[in-house]
Structure formats: structure tokens, C-alpha cells
Design a protein around this motif. Structure first.
Motif, PDB file in Angstrom:
ATOM      1  N   ILE A   1      -5.495  36.347  -0.694  1.00 42.28           N
ATOM      2  CA  ILE A   1      -6.134  35.904  -1.932  1.00 42.28           C
ATOM      3  C   ILE A   1      -5.279  34.836  -2.612  1.00 42.28           C
ATOM      4  N   SER A   2      -3.972  35.066  -2.672  1.00 39.80           N
ATOM      5  CA  SER A   2      -3.071  34.100  -3.315  1.00 39.80           C
ATOM      6  C   SER A   2      -3.057  32.777  -2.558  1.00 39.80           C
ATOM      7  N   ALA A   3      -2.930  32.847  -1.240  1.00 38.34           N
ATOM      8  CA  ALA A   3      -2.890  31.619  -0.441  1.00 38.34           C
ATOM      9  C   ALA A   3      -4.206  30.861  -0.550  1.00 38.34           C
ATOM     10  N   LEU A   4      -5.310  31.590  -0.505  1.00 38.18           N
ATOM     11  CA  LEU A   4      -6.621  30.954  -0.614  1.00 38.18           C
ATOM     12  C   LEU A   4      -6.790  30.293  -1.982  1.00 38.18           C
ATOM     13  N   GLY A   5      -6.321  30.955  -3.023  1.00 38.28           N
ATOM     14  CA  GLY A   5      -6.438  30.400  -4.367  1.00 38.28           C
ATOM     15  C   GLY A   5      -5.649  29.112  -4.527  1.00 38.28           C
ATOM     16  N   ILE A   6      -4.448  29.082  -3.988  1.00 34.99           N
ATOM     17  CA  ILE A   6      -3.608  27.884  -4.113  1.00 34.99           C
ATOM     18  C   ILE A   6      -4.187  26.734  -3.291  1.00 34.99           C
ATOM     19  N   VAL A   7      -4.597  27.023  -2.061  1.00 36.30           N
ATOM     20  CA  VAL A   7      -5.139  25.969  -1.198  1.00 36.30           C
ATOM     21  C   VAL A   7      -6.423  25.385  -1.788  1.00 36.30           C
ATOM     22  N   THR A   8      -7.318  26.246  -2.233  1.00 42.66           N
ATOM     23  CA  THR A   8      -8.578  25.740  -2.781  1.00 42.66           C
ATOM     24  C   THR A   8      -8.363  25.011  -4.111  1.00 42.66           C
ATOM     25  N   ALA A   9      -7.380  25.440  -4.899  1.00 45.69           N
ATOM     26  CA  ALA A   9      -7.111  24.750  -6.167  1.00 45.69           C
ATOM     27  C   ALA A   9      -6.634  23.329  -5.906  1.00 45.69           C
ATOM     28  N   PHE A  10      -5.725  23.164  -4.955  1.00 52.03           N
ATOM     29  CA  PHE A  10      -5.241  21.813  -4.658  1.00 52.03           C
ATOM     30  C   PHE A  10      -6.320  20.956  -3.980  1.00 52.03           C
ATOM     31  N   LEU A  11      -7.166  21.571  -3.189  1.00 51.18           N
ATOM     32  CA  LEU A  11      -8.281  20.840  -2.601  1.00 51.18           C
ATOM     33  C   LEU A  11      -9.259  20.388  -3.693  1.00 51.18           C
ATOM     34  N   ASN A  12      -9.527  21.283  -4.638  1.00 54.55           N
ATOM     35  CA  ASN A  12     -10.388  20.917  -5.768  1.00 54.55           C
ATOM     36  C   ASN A  12      -9.778  19.789  -6.586  1.00 54.55           C
ATOM     37  N   ILE A  13      -8.471  19.857  -6.820  1.00 52.04           N
ATOM     38  CA  ILE A  13      -7.804  18.822  -7.611  1.00 52.04           C
ATOM     39  C   ILE A  13      -7.887  17.473  -6.887  1.00 52.04           C
TER      40      ILE A  13
END
Length: 155
Positions: A88-100
């Protein structure tokens, strides 16, 4: 004395109250188009508006961002269902940077489409910029949430 029997006459066409004016000598008969206008059924020849390519790409990126956010929610729900906290943590960080990254691209291209000097429509650029700005704000707030949670503690 016998009178001759009247012969049957053909009914005459009714005469209109106003007769059509007769053309003058040398005047063409029929309707003549004024100069400068296209014939009926012909295109008007209006110039097609040019499109802002950066603005259109910005709008497309904005739509991709919206779809990606829905996919992101589904992926996070699946990660929560499997119980992997690290996932969950890894997915959240990866998707946040992809969104940014997508949001910054949408904002940059949208601004480029808005300030372009061509006579193109700037609506797509404005919409793409707005979607990108909202996605950027949501992603940054998502990254700041754990920091703020640790800073203020659990209530």
C-alpha cells in the motif's frame, strides 16, 4: 328561328390580382445571385479555427489523469484487501509521483496553449490546466498526509 347552340368554352385560368413584372430589355430572367455570395448548397468558405496542439494535449493528459485516479483507487482497494502494508505504501508513493508528473505536464502544456499567440481556441488548454492543477493539489496533499499525521498525532 333557332339560335345556334353555344359551344363549350375552356375555363380560363384565373387572372392574378397582381401580375409579375415583365423584365426590362437586356435584363436576365430568373434569379441572379449577388456577387460575393456562394451558390445554394455550397460551403460558405469560413476559415476553420486552428487548434492549439499543446492545449489539446493538455486536455488529453487531464482526461488520462481522471481515468488514472479511478484506476488508482481500485489498485489501492485491492492492496488493502490483500493486507500488504508495504504494498500500500509503495503503491501510494509511486502513484503520487506519477500523478504529479502527469499533472505538471498537463499544466505546462495548458499554459503553453493559453499563451500561444495563434488565433486558436484556448478552451481545451484551460480545461487541461484546471484538471492538472486539481490533480497536482490532490497528489501533494496525499503525500503530505502522513507527515501531517505524524506532526499532529492521532486525535
Amino acid at each position: 328561328m333557332s339560335t345556334p347552340s353555344p359551344t363549350p368554352q375552356q375555363p380560363s385560368a384565373p387572372t392574378p390580382a397582381f401580375a409579375a413584372p415583365q423584365p426590362y430589355a437586356g435584363q436576365p430572367t430568373g434569379y441572379v445571385l449577388p456577387t460575393g455570395y456562394p451558390a445554394a448548397g455550397q460551403p460558405q468558405g469560413r476559415p476553420t479555427p486552428s487548434r492549439s496542439v499543446p492545449g489539446l494535449i493538455s486536455l488529453i493528459l487531464g482526461i488520462v489523469l481522471i481515468v488514472w485516479m479511478f484506476v488508482n483507487v481500485i489498485l489501492q482497494a485491492q492492496a488493502i484487501a490483500t493486507g500488504g502494508v508495504g504494498a500500500i505504501s509503495a503503491l501510494g508513493i509511486v502513484t503520487a509521483f506519477l500523478n504529479i508528473g502527469l499533472a505538471l505536464a498537463a499544466i505546462g502544456l495548458g499554459i503553453a496553449g493559453i499563451v500561444s499567440r495563434s488565433g486558436s481556441s484556448k478552451v481545451a488548454a484551460g480545461i487541461g490546466t484546471g484538471i492538472g492543477a486539481m490533480a497536482l493539489a490532490g497528489s501533494i496533499s496525499g503525500l503530505l498526509y502522513p507527515v501531517l499525521f505524524d506532526l499532529f498525532g492521532a486525535f
